[in-house]
Scaffold this active site. Sequence first.
Site, PDB file in Angstrom:
ATOM      1  N   LYS A  82       0.833  -1.214   0.000  1.00 22.18           N
ATOM      2  CA  LYS A  82       0.000   0.000   0.000  1.00 22.18           C
ATOM      3  C   LYS A  82       0.868   1.265   0.000  1.00 22.18           C
ATOM      4  CE  LYS A  82      -3.417  -2.692  -0.166  1.00 22.18           C
ATOM      5  NZ  LYS A  82      -4.555  -3.109   0.589  1.00 22.18           N
TER       6      LYS A  82
HETATM    7  C1  LIG Z   1      -5.458  -4.252   0.986  1.00 21.18           C
HETATM    8  C2  LIG Z   1      -6.917  -4.206   1.011  1.00 21.18           C
HETATM    9  C3  LIG Z   1      -7.659  -4.771   2.071  1.00 21.18           C
HETATM   10  C4  LIG Z   1      -7.056  -5.623   3.154  1.00 21.18           C
HETATM   11  O1  LIG Z   1      -6.019  -5.044   3.862  1.00 21.18           O
HETATM   12  P1  LIG Z   1      -4.996  -6.008   4.652  1.00 21.18           P
HETATM   13  O2  LIG Z   1      -4.136  -5.025   5.397  1.00 21.18           O
HETATM   14  O3  LIG Z   1      -4.239  -6.778   3.622  1.00 21.18           O
HETATM   15  O4  LIG Z   1      -5.779  -6.876   5.551  1.00 21.18           O
HETATM   16  C5  LIG Z   1      -9.031  -4.600   2.072  1.00 21.18           C
HETATM   17  N1  LIG Z   1      -9.673  -3.929   1.091  1.00 21.18           N
HETATM   18  C6  LIG Z   1      -8.997  -3.391   0.050  1.00 21.18           C
HETATM   19  C7  LIG Z   1      -9.761  -2.642  -1.000  1.00 21.18           C
HETATM   20  C8  LIG Z   1      -7.613  -3.529  -0.039  1.00 21.18           C
HETATM   21  O5  LIG Z   1      -6.962  -3.022  -1.087  1.00 21.18           O
END
Ligand SMILES: *Cc1c(COP(=O)(O)O)cnc(C)c1O
Length: 365
Positions: free
Chosen positions: A173
Amino acid sequence: MVEPDDLAAVERALGSDWLTGGPEVEAFERDLAAYCGVSFAVAVSNGTAALHAMMAGSGIGPGDEVVVPAITFVSTANAVLFEDATPVICDVDEETLLIDTDAAEAASGPRTRAIVAVDYAGQPYDSAPLHALAAGRELRVLADSCQSLGATERGRRTGSIADATVFSFHAIKNVTTGEGGAVVTNDAAIATEVRRFRNHGLTLDHHERASQGTWQYEMTSLGYNYRITDFQCALGRSQLRKVDGWLRRKRELAALYDAAFASVRDVRPLKAREDVEHAHHLYVVRIPGKRRDIVYERLREQGIGTNVHFRPVHLHAYYRERFGTRAGMCPRAEAAFEEILSLPMFTAMTEADVARVVAAVEQAL
Ligand SMILES: *Cc1c(COP(=O)(O)O)cnc(C)c1O
């Protein structure tokens, strides 16, 4: 991207008295709330935990329905199931793949308590019509902004738009803590519930007890251990200071892709809405005519990593078997799923890298 100043911040935190539940967590929460322009931020162990905590903190429970768009990561819908409520999957806008307000309205019924809006690819959802719908039916709008930290809609940062918002700080991210997440909100009651939920449902956590000089604590609701460590939060704070610069770079890269693909008939970048500053977590194009998989293969052969985000939620085997969902229920999402490809998008890319990807796509076609 982890840089030398990030490493120094993590090392300082590891050498301090608090490895978890300490002052770096509070400082990260303060910085994040200030960055988003909201009153409260609660940091947790990952984005999925944050989604779960947001559902619980918003009072979503058995018998409730929550509307979730078809194009998202599965954990958006799974979080509804964690609280024994039912996700109702709705279709997306054809051009942006963001939640479609008419589809959300059609999916809402007497049991609906909330709508989750997903900022797909890093683009904020269209808040005006969705919030009007929610206000008319007394629904909460909850945002999955896991991909859009730093984006804005009409000058407002994501995090400050919905009733509550979730971010992820997973390694891929825009801001990372390795694994991590947060719930941000202006609603004090949601923030309090989320804080308890991440710590077993206890009224006081270790740090609060230490600062108030008491051993007293009590479990008032069922919670989990969804805590994040101080050294992760030190990393998050250091990263957060740099996110605006990284997003500027991503917008430049997206503009380069857009310009290059403008003259390629068979490659259609997703539409960027007016009045938004996009976070460009993903750069998604549509490749019609059943040629997406060929392009994927050709790029892979050249060492260019691409991906498909996402298989529509209702087409996953688990959802089909448990809820009887099937193809035909969300035609726009399903059509997009046949055509979408996420091209490389990271701040260290050069102009030459973008040109190489574009050339490889054109050649494959
Ligand atoms: C990355 C992501 C998640 C989950 O986040 P994690 O930290 O991997 O649990 C949920 N929704 C969206 C849209 C994402 O891109």
